[in-house]
Design a protein around this motif. Structure first.
Motif, short mmCIF file in Angstrom:
data_model
loop_
_atom_site.label_atom_id
_atom_site.label_comp_id
_atom_site.label_asym_id
_atom_site.label_seq_id
_atom_site.Cartn_x
_atom_site.Cartn_y
_atom_site.Cartn_z
N GLN A 1 0.96 -1.28 0.13
CA GLN A 1 0.10 -0.08 -0.03
C GLN A 1 0.82 1.32 0.07
O GLN A 1 0.58 2.22 -0.74
CB GLN A 1 -0.91 -0.17 1.23
CG GLN A 1 -1.93 -0.99 1.11
CD GLN A 1 -2.98 -1.01 2.26
OE1 GLN A 1 -2.85 -0.32 3.20
NE2 GLN A 1 -3.67 -1.97 2.37
N ASN A 2 1.82 1.11 0.85
CA ASN A 2 2.58 2.47 0.79
C ASN A 2 3.64 2.62 -0.39
O ASN A 2 3.76 3.84 -0.86
CB ASN A 2 3.88 2.22 1.93
CG ASN A 2 3.19 2.59 3.32
OD1 ASN A 2 1.91 2.83 3.44
ND2 ASN A 2 3.63 2.43 4.45
N ARG B 1 2.29 1.73 -3.49
CA ARG B 1 1.34 2.31 -4.22
C ARG B 1 1.13 3.73 -4.13
O ARG B 1 1.14 4.45 -4.86
CB ARG B 1 -0.08 1.52 -4.00
CG ARG B 1 -1.25 1.87 -5.10
CD ARG B 1 -2.12 2.92 -4.00
NE ARG B 1 -3.41 2.98 -4.64
CZ ARG B 1 -4.19 3.97 -4.53
NH1 ARG B 1 -3.83 4.81 -3.63
NH2 ARG B 1 -5.37 4.11 -5.12
N ASP B 2 1.12 4.16 -2.80
CA ASP B 2 0.85 5.52 -2.48
C ASP B 2 1.99 6.53 -2.91
O ASP B 2 1.92 7.70 -3.19
CB ASP B 2 0.27 5.76 -0.96
CG ASP B 2 -1.26 5.46 -1.02
OD1 ASP B 2 -1.99 5.75 -1.61
OD2 ASP B 2 -1.79 4.80 0.13
N THR B 3 3.05 6.07 -2.43
CA THR B 3 4.44 6.85 -2.81
C THR B 3 4.89 7.09 -4.28
O THR B 3 5.08 8.03 -4.85
CB THR B 3 5.66 6.19 -1.97
OG1 THR B 3 5.09 5.90 -0.68
CG2 THR B 3 6.51 7.05 -1.82
N ARG C 1 1.15 7.05 -8.20
CA ARG C 1 0.01 7.68 -8.32
C ARG C 1 -0.18 8.64 -9.57
O ARG C 1 -1.24 9.42 -9.58
CB ARG C 1 -0.20 8.53 -7.08
CG ARG C 1 -0.68 7.60 -5.81
CD ARG C 1 -1.99 7.26 -6.09
NE ARG C 1 -2.71 8.60 -6.11
CZ ARG C 1 -3.95 8.52 -5.67
NH1 ARG C 1 -4.70 7.39 -5.18
NH2 ARG C 1 -4.88 9.69 -5.80
#
Lengths: 252, 96
Positions: B38-39, B41-43, B46
């Motif tokens: 998840q991290n 993906r978010d970092t 995007r």
């Protein structure tokens, strides 16, 4: 109330929820406990800004008064806002924002899943986009709720405090009024009773998995549907709308 | 900069399109595999950079020692016959 007026109100309600959540999430920029979470929360904020923009733009296009999404976001006063009270509550703690977003993102996931079947094509298209975002928000925040609840004594205490404080604001999510009833008959709006069943099923599995306890269903706050808000919305709007209020039509 | 409360580090690799090589995107912190994904993906994904992500615990990466640079890499530098451009194309060969 005509169907068109009801649809306007419905879209404003959904748009306001996205906009006010976005504002609160954006406050975490540079304030989250770690850089990665700073990005995660502001990514969510951006998703919701985009959703608010689409919904308010659509609302403006069906009102007959030709408002833009900016008109609706920046030139309505507090009693004209139709967001649920839970979205305006201030986040004093990381556990609080995670529990709050788990409650609301789970609601939104099931809501937009249902709205993908809406007879209104625009609403169905916005729902198809939003459901992907909400699914991620729900997964990300649920994982954090479990991590915090099943973490240390301190993180469990804070997560439980958040659950207790937020629970009385969850009932409002499922309130059904004339707008819902009229639009449900036309196949436009989602059936909130059904969504509440799905939501509860998810939440009553997640909360014990996080070693947290569900509070009793006693008192539930209400008011968002008729524009009666907590003391916090006025403060949000005074900051969010400052520029447009002080310098109407400002451009750069 | 590290301190005691930092979570373990993970290396992030992203794939731009199906079939393409995974490229190193950077490093994130996370306590478990799910959070690492998840991290990452978010970092790093995007702005449409990825179709797939790998995350690998940083301590699972075995790196060569900079002190071994000469032993590792110098021997190949002066052997130009290792490169295809060393060889002359035979006359008449078209599909090489």
């Amino acid at each position: 109330m005509t169907e068109q007026q009801a649809l306007f109100k419905y879209c404003v309600r959904l748009g306001d929820n996205a906009l006010i959540q976005s504002y609160r999430l954006a406050e975490w920029c540079s304030n989250a406990p770690m850089l990665e979470e700073d990005l995660a929360l502001t990514n969510m904020a951006l998703d919701m800004t985009g959703r608010a923009q689409m919904l308010l733009q659509y609302a403006g296009s069906i009102s007959g008064e030709g408002q833009t999404s900016d008109d609706l976001a920046y030139r309505r006063s507090e009693p004209e806002y139709r967001n649920n009270l839970i979205s305006e509550l201030p986040d004093n703690d990381f556990a609080f924002v995670m529990v709050k977003q788990m409650f609301t993102s789970t609601f939104e996931y099931f809501l937009y899943l249902a709205l993908m079947e809406s007879s209104d094509k625009t609403l169905a298209a916005i729902a198809a986009k939003s459901v992907k975002e909400a699914r991620y928000h729900m997964a990300h925040t649920s994982d954090w709720v479990v991590r915090l609840g099943d973490g240390t004594g301190e993180s469990n205490r804070r997560a439980q405090e958040a659950v207790n404080a937020l629970w009385p604001y969850t009932g409002e999510l499922f309130e059904t009024d004339d707008v819902d009833r009229l639009l449900q008959e036309k196949g436009v709006a989602a059936n909130l009773e059904q969504i509440q069943i799905w939501w509860r099923q998810y939440v009553i599995e997640t909360i014990p998995a996080a070693k947290l306890e569900l509070p009793s269903d006693d008192y539930q706050h209400t008011g968002g549907r008729i524009g009666v808000h907590t003391e916090y919305l006025g403060h949000i709007l005074s900051e969010m709308q400052y520029l447009q209020r002080a310098y109407p039509d400002a451009k750069w | 900069m590290t301190n005691e409360t930092d979570l373990p580090r993970w290396e992030v690799f992203t794939q731009i399109k199906p079939g393409a090589n995974y490229m190193h995107a950077g490093t994130i912190h996370a306590s478990d595999k799910k959070m690492a994904l998840q991290n990452a993906r978010d970092t790093y994904t995007r702005r449409g950079e990825g179709t797939s992500i790998w995350v690998v615990p940083s301590d699972a990466i075995v790196a060569s020692n900079p002190d071994d640079k000469e032993m590792f890499f110098d021997p190949s530098n002066d052997k130009i016959y290792r490169l295809p451009t060393f060889y002359v194309m035979p006359e008449g060969a078209k599909a090489i």
